[in-house]
Write a protein that holds these residues in place. Structure first.
Motif, PDB file in Angstrom:
ATOM      1  N   VAL A  57      29.626  73.035  -2.459  1.00 39.62           N
ATOM      2  CA  VAL A  57      28.690  72.784  -1.362  1.00 39.62           C
ATOM      3  C   VAL A  57      27.788  74.010  -1.221  1.00 39.62           C
ATOM      4  CG1 VAL A  57      28.489  72.424   1.137  1.00 39.62           C
ATOM      5  CG2 VAL A  57      30.259  71.230  -0.175  1.00 39.62           C
ATOM      6  N   THR A  58      26.495  73.749  -1.085  1.00 38.82           N
ATOM      7  CA  THR A  58      25.514  74.823  -0.973  1.00 38.82           C
ATOM      8  C   THR A  58      25.542  75.438   0.421  1.00 38.82           C
ATOM      9  OG1 THR A  58      24.088  73.746  -2.595  1.00 38.82           O
ATOM     10  CG2 THR A  58      23.062  75.377  -1.151  1.00 38.82           C
ATOM     11  N   LEU A  59      25.513  76.755   0.463  1.00 37.41           N
ATOM     12  CA  LEU A  59      25.415  77.517   1.707  1.00 37.41           C
ATOM     13  C   LEU A  59      24.035  78.166   1.787  1.00 37.41           C
ATOM     14  CD1 LEU A  59      28.879  79.327   1.703  1.00 37.41           C
ATOM     15  CD2 LEU A  59      28.207  77.403   3.146  1.00 37.41           C
TER      16      LEU A  59
ATOM     17  N   ASN B 292      19.791  62.680   5.178  1.00 37.94           N
ATOM     18  CA  ASN B 292      20.437  62.685   6.489  1.00 37.94           C
ATOM     19  C   ASN B 292      21.888  63.170   6.449  1.00 37.94           C
ATOM     20  OD1 ASN B 292      20.188  61.996   9.395  1.00 37.94           O
ATOM     21  ND2 ASN B 292      21.721  60.439   8.960  1.00 37.94           N
ATOM     22  N   LEU B 293      22.281  63.867   5.383  1.00 34.28           N
ATOM     23  CA  LEU B 293      23.643  64.400   5.306  1.00 34.28           C
ATOM     24  C   LEU B 293      23.881  65.401   6.431  1.00 34.28           C
ATOM     25  CD1 LEU B 293      26.353  64.767   3.701  1.00 34.28           C
ATOM     26  CD2 LEU B 293      25.213  66.718   2.598  1.00 34.28           C
ATOM     27  N   SER B 294      25.002  65.231   7.138  1.00 29.41           N
ATOM     28  CA  SER B 294      25.369  66.146   8.222  1.00 29.41           C
ATOM     29  C   SER B 294      26.802  66.639   8.030  1.00 29.41           C
ATOM     30  CB  SER B 294      25.253  65.446   9.583  1.00 29.41           C
ATOM     31  OG  SER B 294      23.915  65.116   9.880  1.00 29.41           O
TER      32      SER B 294
ATOM     33  N   GLY C 113      20.868  67.518   5.544  1.00 29.66           N
ATOM     34  CA  GLY C 113      20.701  67.885   4.151  1.00 29.66           C
ATOM     35  C   GLY C 113      20.697  66.703   3.219  1.00 29.66           C
ATOM     36  N   LEU C 114      21.123  66.934   1.969  1.00 25.59           N
ATOM     37  CA  LEU C 114      20.984  65.945   0.899  1.00 25.59           C
ATOM     38  C   LEU C 114      22.231  65.869   0.032  1.00 25.59           C
ATOM     39  CD1 LEU C 114      17.429  66.874  -0.450  1.00 25.59           C
ATOM     40  CD2 LEU C 114      18.014  64.726   0.703  1.00 25.59           C
ATOM     41  N   VAL C 115      22.497  64.655  -0.465  1.00 23.71           N
ATOM     42  CA  VAL C 115      23.430  64.432  -1.566  1.00 23.71           C
ATOM     43  C   VAL C 115      22.626  63.781  -2.682  1.00 23.71           C
ATOM     44  CG1 VAL C 115      25.481  63.218  -2.388  1.00 23.71           C
ATOM     45  CG2 VAL C 115      25.420  64.096  -0.050  1.00 23.71           C
ATOM     46  N   THR C 116      22.609  64.378  -3.857  1.00 23.61           N
ATOM     47  CA  THR C 116      21.863  63.808  -4.983  1.00 23.61           C
ATOM     48  C   THR C 116      22.667  63.950  -6.270  1.00 23.61           C
ATOM     49  OG1 THR C 116      20.698  65.924  -5.262  1.00 23.61           O
ATOM     50  CG2 THR C 116      19.554  64.206  -4.049  1.00 23.61           C
ATOM     51  N   ILE C 117      22.629  62.909  -7.082  1.00 21.93           N
ATOM     52  CA  ILE C 117      23.322  62.978  -8.358  1.00 21.93           C
ATOM     53  C   ILE C 117      22.652  64.005  -9.261  1.00 21.93           C
ATOM     54  CG2 ILE C 117      24.328  60.672  -8.344  1.00 21.93           C
ATOM     55  CD1 ILE C 117      21.931  59.743 -10.064  1.00 21.93           C
ATOM     56  N   ARG C 118      23.471  64.665 -10.099  1.00 21.90           N
ATOM     57  CA  ARG C 118      22.956  65.620 -11.080  1.00 21.90           C
ATOM     58  C   ARG C 118      22.617  64.930 -12.395  1.00 21.90           C
ATOM     59  NH1 ARG C 118      24.986  70.923  -9.388  1.00 21.90           N
ATOM     60  NH2 ARG C 118      26.615  70.642  -7.821  1.00 21.90           N
ATOM     61  N   SER C 119      23.358  63.821 -12.653  1.00 25.04           N
ATOM     62  CA  SER C 119      23.180  63.090 -13.900  1.00 25.04           C
ATOM     63  C   SER C 119      23.753  61.692 -13.689  1.00 25.04           C
ATOM     64  CB  SER C 119      23.905  63.792 -15.056  1.00 25.04           C
ATOM     65  OG  SER C 119      25.309  63.595 -14.947  1.00 25.04           O
TER      66      SER C 119
ATOM     67  N   THR D 204      25.107  67.041  -6.255  1.00 25.63           N
ATOM     68  CA  THR D 204      24.716  68.215  -5.487  1.00 25.63           C
ATOM     69  C   THR D 204      24.861  67.916  -4.006  1.00 25.63           C
ATOM     70  OG1 THR D 204      23.139  68.909  -7.174  1.00 25.63           O
ATOM     71  CG2 THR D 204      22.808  69.772  -4.953  1.00 25.63           C
ATOM     72  N   VAL D 205      25.509  68.813  -3.270  1.00 29.88           N
ATOM     73  CA  VAL D 205      25.749  68.630  -1.834  1.00 29.88           C
ATOM     74  C   VAL D 205      25.170  69.827  -1.097  1.00 29.88           C
ATOM     75  CG1 VAL D 205      27.480  68.271  -0.040  1.00 29.88           C
ATOM     76  CG2 VAL D 205      27.863  67.338  -2.339  1.00 29.88           C
TER      77      VAL D 205
END
Length: 530
Positions: free
Chosen positions: A77-79, A291-293, A376-382, A390-391
């Protein structure tokens, strides 16, 4: 190859999926398959099973010496400032409810008002109240539902937990016994899903009683890659091993706020630009993964004094909730007292978890910002199912959230440094008065210790489509047929509470909607409020 035909496939056997699958299977003409990427605890080793069953500690990496990495997604998870941390997420039948602290808090009136304003008129507080009432088996509140909720009396709490309550009252936080009472603010026992020392998960309550039913199958160790469509109708799921399992009626995603959006994106539902970048054919253009929280957590920790903590004490028993100065009535700040967090001293300094950057056995207070405005965002890397998405929750991005973080940490510092807490704890680690009183210094310290409460939600938002919705009020995904989402990802805005019970409440309503073939909002509203 698993070739049996099913009417409904539920993806993910966590806090939501267990409820949804059980409710649909109550209808005799259904044939329900529940898929889980992780193992079934029926087949665990004794040591792993002990961790899942024992409610006294939280069997996650960085929280207990007893944990099993096979039961944990352990996602990156990104900080802020380009840093990252690994965050536990349950990968086992029961999901997070099998390995978390079991806290069972209801969402607030203010939460429900936000959800209604996003086009969810059937998710008003009075309607939700009735769902909680029928879910909970809470002797104190007089409910007789299936899922047990208990509270520890102060007399039976551990030394550190008692000192926390005394200290909180010393700094002006009133005592309250039922933190699930409507609008309750104060310090008192956490409502927890357990029986004695035994954790009670969603799987224990909802799946164990139906394991031998003719119309129910559970398939562990079965990660889902994507949903398969015939034009816009979902008809099957593709497993990571290449198997295809068919559903004649519906597929219901309950893989959680990280993995449900990833499955949708790999299936062709999401942002056209993202899908084009991965050469995925677009089926429905929706803001999936947006809309990730999460609830940011800033730990204020110390070492326990000799004999303050006894092996066998419950780590989590008491907490405080109140409204910030920015949001009266929101009940948006929370202090959670923990008597036991263990990070192996061999861990490199700078590793991040609920102990901040500290190692060894620490004790203290988790300071939670429960109504963050940053999303934030959740997106697939591949397109590879083994490649985690990616979170990025975008923690503390807004001025509102930074002010709330300062407010909750300052309150915690006051609690930690009272005479009652100082009888059982050493001085707070890495935090002192000069930092606490200086906004800039405190902001820097907060960023250095910032962690997660693991309460991801909102990434497949339930809302009107013109307000950024991914699903309608019954969990149906816009633009396709035969597909719903019914987990924490659909919660429209982050609730001012630990998310497990709210997730189960959403799953209960949608599971009953599927079972009864009626839209959410048409069910009988039943009994009066306690």
């Amino acid at each position: 190859m698993h070739s049996k035909n099913y009417t409904h496939i539920v993806v993910g056997a966590g806090s939501a999926g267990c409820v949804v699958a059980a409710r649909i299977a109550e209808r005799q003409d259904t044939n329900v398959l529940l898929l889980e990427a992780g193992p079934d605890y029926d087949n665990m080793t004794d040591e792993s099973l002990l961790g899942v069953q024992d409610a006294r500690k939280v069997p996650m990496k960085g929280q207990s010496e007893v944990f099993d990495l096979a039961l944990d997604w352990n996602i990156d998870v990104t900080l802020p400032r380009g840093e990252s941390m690994q965050v536990p997420q349950g990968k086992v039948v029961g999901g997070g409810s099998s390995i978390n602290g079991g806290t069972a808090l209801r969402n607030t009136v203010a939460d429900a008002q936000e959800w209604v304003e996003l086009g969810n008129n059937h998710w008003d507080f009075d309607s939700l109240y009735q769902v909680y009432q029928r879910l909970e088996d809470d002797r104190y509140r007089g409910t007789t539902g299936p899922h047990p909720i208990v509270r520890t009396s102060l007399a039976k709490a551990g030394n550190i937990q008692r000192a926390f309550v005394e200290s909180a009252m010393m700094v002006g936080i009133p005592a309250v016994h039922d933190l699930n009472a409507t609008g309750a603010e104060g310090v008192g026992p956490s409502p927890v899903c357990c029986s004695g020392h035994r954790r009670v998960s969603a799987a224990n309550t909802f799946i164990d009683p139906i394991r031998n039913r003719h119309n129910f199958t559970i398939l562990p160790n079965s990660q889902v890659d994507k949903i398969l469509f015939s034009e816009i109708k979902a008809y099957a799921v593709l497993l990571g091993n290449g198997d295809v399992v068919h559903a004649s009626s519906e597929v219901i995603l309950c893989a959680g706020a990280v993995f449900s959006p990833a499955i949708l994106q790999r299936s062709g539902i999401g942002s056209p630009l993202l899908l084009e970048n991965h050469a995925i054919q677009l089926i429905s253009n929706l803001p999936v993964g947006e809309n990730l929280s999460d609830h940011p957590c800033i730990p204020v920790v110390a070492r326990p004094k000799p004999l303050a903590y006894q092996d066998g004490d419950h780590s989590l028993q008491m907490q405080a909730r109140w409204s910030s100065s920015q949001r009266p009535g929101a009940v948006d700040l929370q202090l959670v007292c923990f008597s036991y967090l263990f990070v192996p001293p061999s861990t490199a300094y700078g590793a991040r978890g609920l102990a901040g950057t500290m190692t060894g056995h620490v004790v203290g207070i988790g300071c939670n910002v429960n109504k963050p405005t940053s999303t934030g965002l959740v997106t697939i890397r591949s397109t590879n199912v083994s490649d985690y998405p990616t979170v990025d929750p975008n923690y503390l991005h807004t001025d509102h959230d930074r002010k709330a973080a300062r407010e909750v940490v300052r309150r915690a510092y006051c609690v930690m440094t009272t005479s009652a807490m100082q009888k059982v704890l050493e001085e707070p680690l890495a935090l002192n008065e000069s930092i606490v009183v200086d906004d800039a210094a405190l902001d820097e310290w907060i960023l250095s210790q910032l962690s997660s409460t693991y309460h991801f939600c909102g990434s497949c938002k339930m809302a009107a489509r013109d307000q950024g919705g991914v699903v309608d009020q019954s969990g149906r995904v816009y633009g396709v047929q035969g597909l719903r989402v019914a987990d924490a990802s659909i919660i429209p805005t982050v609730p001012a509470s630990n998310t497990m019970l709210t997730t189960m409440m959403f799953a209960e309503r949608i599971g009953c909607s599927v079972r009864d073939a009626v839209d959410v909002g048409t069910e009988d509203r039943g009994s009066s409020r306690l």
